[in-house]
Design an enzyme around this catalytic site. Structure first.
Site, PDB file in Angstrom:
ATOM      1  N   MET A 122       0.930  -1.106   0.047  1.00  0.00           N
ATOM      2  CA  MET A 122       0.112   0.135  -0.060  1.00  0.00           C
ATOM      3  C   MET A 122       0.776   1.278  -0.157  1.00  0.00           C
ATOM      4  O   MET A 122       1.787   1.433   0.887  1.00  0.00           O
ATOM      5  CB  MET A 122      -0.932   0.131   1.423  1.00  0.00           C
ATOM      6  CG  MET A 122      -1.811  -1.091   1.410  1.00  0.00           C
ATOM      7  SD  MET A 122      -2.889  -1.383   3.105  1.00  0.00           S
ATOM      8  CE  MET A 122      -1.596  -2.007   3.867  1.00  0.00           C
ATOM      9  N   GLY A 210       2.533   4.351   4.286  1.00  0.00           N
ATOM     10  CA  GLY A 210       2.811   3.320   3.576  1.00  0.00           C
ATOM     11  C   GLY A 210       3.178   2.010   4.169  1.00  0.00           C
ATOM     12  O   GLY A 210       3.899   1.959   5.229  1.00  0.00           O
ATOM     13  N   SER A 211       2.649   0.912   3.668  1.00  0.00           N
ATOM     14  CA  SER A 211       2.890  -0.231   4.432  1.00  0.00           C
ATOM     15  C   SER A 211       2.401  -1.482   3.563  1.00  0.00           C
ATOM     16  O   SER A 211       2.186  -1.365   2.243  1.00  0.00           O
ATOM     17  CB  SER A 211       1.845  -0.477   5.713  1.00  0.00           C
ATOM     18  OG  SER A 211       0.733   0.131   5.425  1.00  0.00           O
ATOM     19  N   ARG A 212       2.304  -2.676   4.189  1.00  0.00           N
ATOM     20  CA  ARG A 212       2.174  -3.899   3.312  1.00  0.00           C
ATOM     21  C   ARG A 212       1.266  -5.077   4.123  1.00  0.00           C
ATOM     22  O   ARG A 212       1.196  -4.934   5.417  1.00  0.00           O
ATOM     23  CB  ARG A 212       3.422  -4.395   2.935  1.00  0.00           C
ATOM     24  CG  ARG A 212       3.626  -5.847   2.594  1.00  0.00           C
ATOM     25  CD  ARG A 212       5.195  -6.060   2.314  1.00  0.00           C
ATOM     26  NE  ARG A 212       5.214  -7.424   2.082  1.00  0.00           N
ATOM     27  CZ  ARG A 212       6.533  -7.973   1.449  1.00  0.00           C
ATOM     28  NH1 ARG A 212       7.394  -7.137   1.061  1.00  0.00           N
ATOM     29  NH2 ARG A 212       6.827  -9.314   0.998  1.00  0.00           N
TER      30      ARG A 212
END
Length: 248
Positions: A122, A210-212
């Site tokens: 993301m 922002g990440s995953r």
């Protein structure tokens, strides 16, 4: 890396049409938005209604307004409904973003065996609410401190701060979802607790900035996405679980 069969279940062009229209703000942004709005009013109040007033007040207004709008945009929370009543053995994307990994890996934290890992990255412009990927019962929730590498890097899955949620589907297949902090994301929020009923269309958490998200599936699963593909949370199908639970 093992190759997987790809199946287009929901065309990307139709995904937006299957999303319900209303969009609100996620409650996780309440404190951030309150502080950002207060700072915006204070900064511009001082610049426009004090001896500090000058030509620089207008660029400052534009910049601070842009930042405030970004924060409101970041915490948007679209109300979505999975576009099919048939959810048996279906794994729905838990997040908006781009598929950055589809591979078979060793999963040491819970399963201790080989699993198919599908990772969705993301960006700061993605919706950061997370949905449950399958129907079932939450059997385990965990959190592990770690680093804050860029979330799109492979080592983020094993070295970054992260949380995990394990769900057992009604068919008896375990699915694990891992929320991973990134270089900017310093807070992973997980709503789940053991014994909760997970439901597609329901929120399971939120990651700030922002990440995953990684999803771990049995090796007999049929993968429906490929690396580089854009996916839509609670709409796109990532995979089909094996009907034979012995492969789970």
């Amino acid at each position: 890396m093992k190759k997987f069969v790809s199946l287009s279940v929901i065309p990307v062009s139709n995904q937006t049409d299957n999303m319900s229209k209303p969009t609100g703000l996620n409650h996780e942004g309440k404190a951030t938005l309150t502080i950002a709005t207060a700072l915006f009013l204070c900064i511009n109040g001082v610049l426009f209604f004090s001896p500090l007033y000058g030509w620089w007040s207008y660029p400052a207004l534009v910049i601070t307004l842009g930042l405030l709008c970004f924060f409101f945009y970041f915490f948007r929370d679209p109300q979505r409904v999975f576009p099919s009543e048939d959810t048996e053995n279906v794994v729905v994307s838990p997040a908006d973003g781009t598929v950055v990994t589809v591979e078979e890996v060793d999963e040491p934290d819970h399963f201790g065996d080989r699993r198919i890992m599908i990772s969705v990255f993301m960006s700061v412009f993605s919706v950061h609410a997370n949905w449950y990927p399958v129907n079932g019962t939450v059997t385990k929730v965990g959190h592990q401190d770690g680093n804050f590498h860029a979330a799109f890097k492979p080592k983020a899955s094993t070295e970054n701060e992260r949380s995990l949620v394990v769900i057992e589907t009604p068919e008896g297949t375990p699915v694990m979802m891992r929320q991973i902090a990134g270089a900017l994301a310093r807070r992973v929020v997980t709503y789940s607790k053991p014994g909760d009923q997970s439901r597609i269309n329901s929120h399971m958490g939120f990651i700030k900035f922002g990440s995953r998200v990684d999803v771990y599936l049995p090796t007999g699963s049929l993968v429906c996405v490929k690396v580089g593909e854009k996916v839509c949370g609670d709409v796109s199908i990532l995979a089909k679980l094996p009907a034979d639970t012995s492969k789970a």
